[in-house]
Motif scaffolding. Structure first.
Motif, PDB file in Angstrom:
ATOM      1  N   ALA A 273       0.813  -1.216   0.000  1.00 32.11           N
ATOM      2  CA  ALA A 273       0.000   0.000   0.000  1.00 32.11           C
ATOM      3  C   ALA A 273       0.848   1.267   0.000  1.00 32.11           C
ATOM      4  O   ALA A 273       0.544   2.238  -0.699  1.00 32.11           O
ATOM      5  N   ARG A 274       1.922   1.293   0.807  1.00 32.70           N
ATOM      6  CA  ARG A 274       2.772   2.489   0.859  1.00 32.70           C
ATOM      7  C   ARG A 274       3.473   2.716  -0.480  1.00 32.70           C
ATOM      8  O   ARG A 274       3.554   3.843  -0.976  1.00 32.70           O
ATOM      9  N   ARG A 275       3.954   1.650  -1.064  1.00 30.48           N
ATOM     10  CA  ARG A 275       4.625   1.761  -2.372  1.00 30.48           C
ATOM     11  C   ARG A 275       3.628   2.238  -3.426  1.00 30.48           C
ATOM     12  O   ARG A 275       3.956   3.072  -4.273  1.00 30.48           O
ATOM     13  N   SER A 276       2.413   1.699  -3.396  1.00 33.49           N
ATOM     14  CA  SER A 276       1.369   2.120  -4.323  1.00 33.49           C
ATOM     15  C   SER A 276       1.120   3.621  -4.218  1.00 33.49           C
ATOM     16  O   SER A 276       1.009   4.331  -5.228  1.00 33.49           O
ATOM     17  N   THR A 277       1.044   4.118  -2.981  1.00 31.34           N
ATOM     18  CA  THR A 277       0.809   5.545  -2.769  1.00 31.34           C
ATOM     19  C   THR A 277       1.961   6.380  -3.306  1.00 31.34           C
ATOM     20  O   THR A 277       1.754   7.402  -3.988  1.00 31.34           O
ATOM     21  N   LEU A 278       3.198   5.967  -3.033  1.00 35.80           N
ATOM     22  CA  LEU A 278       4.365   6.732  -3.468  1.00 35.80           C
ATOM     23  C   LEU A 278       4.515   6.748  -4.987  1.00 35.80           C
ATOM     24  O   LEU A 278       4.730   7.804  -5.591  1.00 35.80           O
ATOM     25  N   VAL A 279       4.404   5.588  -5.603  1.00 39.23           N
ATOM     26  CA  VAL A 279       4.523   5.530  -7.060  1.00 39.23           C
ATOM     27  C   VAL A 279       3.381   6.307  -7.711  1.00 39.23           C
ATOM     28  O   VAL A 279       3.579   7.038  -8.691  1.00 39.23           O
ATOM     29  N   GLY A 320      -4.137   2.931  -2.561  1.00 37.55           N
ATOM     30  CA  GLY A 320      -3.122   2.740  -1.536  1.00 37.55           C
ATOM     31  C   GLY A 320      -3.550   3.304  -0.192  1.00 37.55           C
ATOM     32  O   GLY A 320      -3.350   2.676   0.855  1.00 37.55           O
ATOM     33  N   GLN A 321      -4.158   4.491  -0.208  1.00 35.83           N
ATOM     34  CA  GLN A 321      -4.624   5.087   1.043  1.00 35.83           C
ATOM     35  C   GLN A 321      -5.718   4.244   1.696  1.00 35.83           C
ATOM     36  O   GLN A 321      -5.726   4.060   2.916  1.00 35.83           O
ATOM     37  N   LEU A 322      -6.651   3.738   0.893  1.00 35.51           N
ATOM     38  CA  LEU A 322      -7.696   2.878   1.451  1.00 35.51           C
ATOM     39  C   LEU A 322      -7.088   1.634   2.094  1.00 35.51           C
ATOM     40  O   LEU A 322      -7.494   1.213   3.184  1.00 35.51           O
ATOM     41  N   ARG A 323      -6.077   1.056   1.441  1.00 31.76           N
ATOM     42  CA  ARG A 323      -5.479  -0.174   1.963  1.00 31.76           C
ATOM     43  C   ARG A 323      -4.573   0.086   3.159  1.00 31.76           C
ATOM     44  O   ARG A 323      -4.322  -0.815   3.955  1.00 31.76           O
ATOM     45  N   LEU A 324      -4.069   1.293   3.299  1.00 38.45           N
ATOM     46  CA  LEU A 324      -3.285   1.631   4.488  1.00 38.45           C
ATOM     47  C   LEU A 324      -4.170   1.786   5.723  1.00 38.45           C
ATOM     48  O   LEU A 324      -3.765   1.466   6.834  1.00 38.45           O
ATOM     49  N   ILE A 325      -5.383   2.268   5.523  1.00 44.67           N
ATOM     50  CA  ILE A 325      -6.256   2.585   6.651  1.00 44.67           C
ATOM     51  C   ILE A 325      -7.234   1.455   6.982  1.00 44.67           C
ATOM     52  O   ILE A 325      -7.420   1.108   8.162  1.00 44.67           O
ATOM     53  N   ALA A 326      -7.872   0.867   5.964  1.00 40.34           N
ATOM     54  CA  ALA A 326      -8.965  -0.092   6.191  1.00 40.34           C
ATOM     55  C   ALA A 326      -8.593  -1.263   7.102  1.00 40.34           C
ATOM     56  O   ALA A 326      -9.382  -1.643   7.978  1.00 40.34           O
ATOM     57  N   PRO A 327      -7.404  -1.886   6.959  1.00 40.09           N
ATOM     58  CA  PRO A 327      -7.098  -3.040   7.824  1.00 40.09           C
ATOM     59  C   PRO A 327      -6.989  -2.690   9.303  1.00 40.09           C
ATOM     60  O   PRO A 327      -7.045  -3.579  10.156  1.00 40.09           O
ATOM     61  N   ALA A 381       3.999  16.874  -4.459  1.00 46.65           N
ATOM     62  CA  ALA A 381       5.379  16.877  -3.968  1.00 46.65           C
ATOM     63  C   ALA A 381       5.413  16.785  -2.445  1.00 46.65           C
ATOM     64  O   ALA A 381       6.239  16.052  -1.869  1.00 46.65           O
ATOM     65  N   VAL A 382       4.529  17.520  -1.776  1.00 49.09           N
ATOM     66  CA  VAL A 382       4.447  17.434  -0.311  1.00 49.09           C
ATOM     67  C   VAL A 382       4.067  16.011   0.109  1.00 49.09           C
ATOM     68  O   VAL A 382       4.647  15.441   1.048  1.00 49.09           O
ATOM     69  N   GLY A 383       3.080  15.428  -0.588  1.00 47.94           N
ATOM     70  CA  GLY A 383       2.663  14.061  -0.285  1.00 47.94           C
ATOM     71  C   GLY A 383       3.796  13.064  -0.435  1.00 47.94           C
ATOM     72  O   GLY A 383       3.962  12.154   0.397  1.00 47.94           O
ATOM     73  N   ILE A 384       4.610  13.232  -1.479  1.00 49.51           N
ATOM     74  CA  ILE A 384       5.753  12.333  -1.677  1.00 49.51           C
ATOM     75  C   ILE A 384       6.710  12.420  -0.492  1.00 49.51           C
ATOM     76  O   ILE A 384       7.187  11.399   0.028  1.00 49.51           O
ATOM     77  N   GLY A 385       6.983  13.639  -0.027  1.00 48.46           N
ATOM     78  CA  GLY A 385       7.882  13.804   1.114  1.00 48.46           C
ATOM     79  C   GLY A 385       7.350  13.130   2.367  1.00 48.46           C
ATOM     80  O   GLY A 385       8.089  12.414   3.064  1.00 48.46           O
ATOM     81  N   VAL A 386       6.071  13.326   2.664  1.00 50.73           N
ATOM     82  CA  VAL A 386       5.476  12.740   3.873  1.00 50.73           C
ATOM     83  C   VAL A 386       5.450  11.220   3.782  1.00 50.73           C
ATOM     84  O   VAL A 386       5.820  10.510   4.736  1.00 50.73           O
ATOM     85  N   GLN A 387       5.018  10.683   2.642  1.00 49.08           N
ATOM     86  CA  GLN A 387       4.918   9.232   2.493  1.00 49.08           C
ATOM     87  C   GLN A 387       6.296   8.572   2.480  1.00 49.08           C
ATOM     88  O   GLN A 387       6.470   7.459   2.991  1.00 49.08           O
ATOM     89  N   ALA A 388       7.293   9.241   1.905  1.00 48.66           N
ATOM     90  CA  ALA A 388       8.654   8.696   1.912  1.00 48.66           C
ATOM     91  C   ALA A 388       9.194   8.626   3.339  1.00 48.66           C
ATOM     92  O   ALA A 388       9.873   7.658   3.712  1.00 48.66           O
ATOM     93  N   LEU A 390       7.356   8.224   6.071  1.00 50.62           N
ATOM     94  CA  LEU A 390       6.671   7.106   6.719  1.00 50.62           C
ATOM     95  C   LEU A 390       7.215   5.766   6.249  1.00 50.62           C
ATOM     96  O   LEU A 390       7.364   4.828   7.040  1.00 50.62           O
ATOM     97  N   ALA A 391       7.526   5.664   4.955  1.00 52.31           N
ATOM     98  CA  ALA A 391       8.105   4.425   4.430  1.00 52.31           C
ATOM     99  C   ALA A 391       9.454   4.141   5.075  1.00 52.31           C
ATOM    100  O   ALA A 391       9.785   2.994   5.406  1.00 52.31           O
ATOM    101  N   ARG A 392      10.247   5.188   5.285  1.00 52.81           N
ATOM    102  CA  ARG A 392      11.559   5.011   5.922  1.00 52.81           C
ATOM    103  C   ARG A 392      11.392   4.551   7.370  1.00 52.81           C
ATOM    104  O   ARG A 392      12.128   3.690   7.852  1.00 52.81           O
ATOM    105  N   ARG A 393      10.410   5.128   8.066  1.00 59.20           N
ATOM    106  CA  ARG A 393      10.171   4.727   9.461  1.00 59.20           C
ATOM    107  C   ARG A 393       9.733   3.270   9.545  1.00 59.20           C
ATOM    108  O   ARG A 393      10.091   2.555  10.485  1.00 59.20           O
ATOM    109  N   GLU A 394       8.940   2.831   8.558  1.00 62.07           N
ATOM    110  CA  GLU A 394       8.498   1.434   8.551  1.00 62.07           C
ATOM    111  C   GLU A 394       9.646   0.496   8.224  1.00 62.07           C
ATOM    112  O   GLU A 394       9.733  -0.618   8.759  1.00 62.07           O
TER     113      GLU A 394
END
Length: 402
Positions: A273-279, A320-327, A381-388, A390-394
């Motif tokens: 899901a995170r990769r889907s959002t970033l790409v 990607g956002q739906l799959r990050l939150i729904a579970p 661009a802001v979204g890419i920074g925030v999601q990147a 979070l991906a690094r933290r994961e």
């Protein structure tokens, strides 16, 4: 003997009905362009007619978005379908733009009431082996419905003697059939107390999803502003800047992005899901840059290419956002959380287009469109920074907690 259909059939049927809602939402775009020529209203009124849908949807979503968590999915779905049926009839007989705005508002109320319940029902009807697909299917139903509605209505405007009667007469029949189908689906949510209390306007965000939800706001805003550009502003852009007003061209321009989003939603469904959002954000940003180049050069094929790339990105980000939150959500919280997600989505879908429609007479259409696209690029661009981040933290949790 049970009178309800098997879960797999209900899963497919509810998804198709959900897509039909958004097919009906996309249908007015080419017709609004035609009505503007016939009735002579301004570009600002055109964007208001487009956005009345999103604002009506938002109002219903805030008030009734979580009610199906209390009274069950099926009563809410049926109520939404009856209201949608009423809006189709108003579209069918509307004698002026005022009545079209009324129809769009009723349509928005119907979709707002049904959106979170449909999203939850799709997830709950999904067979075990299709659970992962459910989030992507909900997103694809939204985007694909919008795109197909615009394309086929554009073809009707181009080739049918009375496109309005053909489109909304057909959709009236479709909504009647949808009511029959939903009547025979099984209820998937248990009744819980608090239905009246749930009608007070609010967004339900359990603690475990708040961080992810807030991090996804720039993603959602950028993503939903993209289809709104083509569904709300492209008719005026095509007519005034490109000198084109054929129904099929208007419909195709509105179709490309949402259709790409629907297809990419399925393609991204197997990605993390995170990769889907970033790409997806990367594709969205690239697509908007290409759209900006196409508008500046007055070259429509380049605009279509940008719509294709941006639409594919939108499909990846939204799914990607739906799959990050729904579970992370409990069943009794599901409709309320979807209500929160779609509140951000439809504010982003409706309000910027209204603002653009009011600014266009003062700034000029092209500077307004360029500013709109630039805003999407910055948000992506802001979204890419925030999601990147979070991906690094994961990937490196020990670093995040150090």
């Amino acid at each position: 003997m049970s009178r309800t259909m098997p879960p797999s059939t209900a899963f497919a049927g509810v998804a198709v009905v959900f897509a039909a809602f958004f097919f009906a939402a996309g249908a007015p775009t080419p017709l609004l362009s035609l009505r503007q020529q016939e009735w002579g209203f301004s570009a600002g009124v055109l964007t208001l007619a487009f956005s009345a849908y999103a604002l009506g949807l938002l109002a219903a979503l805030l008030v009734g978005g979580s009610v199906s968590d209390h009274i069950g999915r099926r009563p809410v779905l049926l109520t939404a379908l009856y209201v949608e049926l009423a809006s189709m009839v108003v579209f069918l007989v509307a004698p002026s733009i005022t009545w079209v705005v009324v129809a769009r508002t009723i349509q928005g109320l119907a979709t707002g009431l049904g959106t979170s319940a449909f999203s939850a029902a799709i997830a709950e009807h999904a067979p075990a082996h299709l659970k992962q697909l459910a989030g992507g299917l909900a997103g694809a139903s939204v985007a694909g419905g919008l795109g197909l509605g615009a394309l086929l209505t554009g073809a009707a405007v181009q080739f049918a003697p009375d496109a309005n009667a053909l489109v909304f007469g057909t959709l009236t029949v479709v909504m009647v059939l949808a009511i029959v189908l939903v009547t025979f689906t099984a209820e998937t949510a248990e009744r819980r107390p608090g239905a009246l209390r749930s009608l007070s306007p609010r967004i339900t965000l359990p603690p475990q999803v708040r961080g992810e939800f807030l991090a996804g706001i720039p993603v959602q805003v950028a993503g939903w502003m993209s289809p709104a550009l083509f569904l709300g502003l492209s008719p005026a852009l095509l007519r005034l800047h490109f000198g084109l007003q054929d129904g099929l061209v208007v419909g195709f321009t509105a179709f490309v992005g949402p259709f790409a989003a629907a297809v990419s939603g399925f393609a991204f469904a197997r990605q993390a899901a995170r990769r889907s959002t970033l790409v997806g954000l990367g594709l969205l940003l690239l697509g908007m840059v290409v759209v900006l180049a196409g508008v500046t050069a007055t070259w429509l094929p380049l605009v279509w290419l940008g719509a294709l790339l941006g639409g594919a990105g939108f499909g990846g980000t939204f799914g990607g956002q739906l799959r990050l939150i729904a579970p992370q959500v409990q069943p009794h919280e599901r409709a309320g959380v979807f209500s929160g997600i779609y509140t951000v989505a439809y504010l982003s879908f409706g309000v910027p287009v209204i603002i653009a429609g009011q600014l266009a007479p003062r700034w000029g259409l092209i500077p307004t469109v360029e500013s709109y696209v630039a805003a999407v690029i910055v948000l992506a661009a802001v979204g890419i920074g925030v999601q990147a981040l979070l991906a690094r933290r994961e990937a490196f949790p020990q670093v995040a907690t150090a």
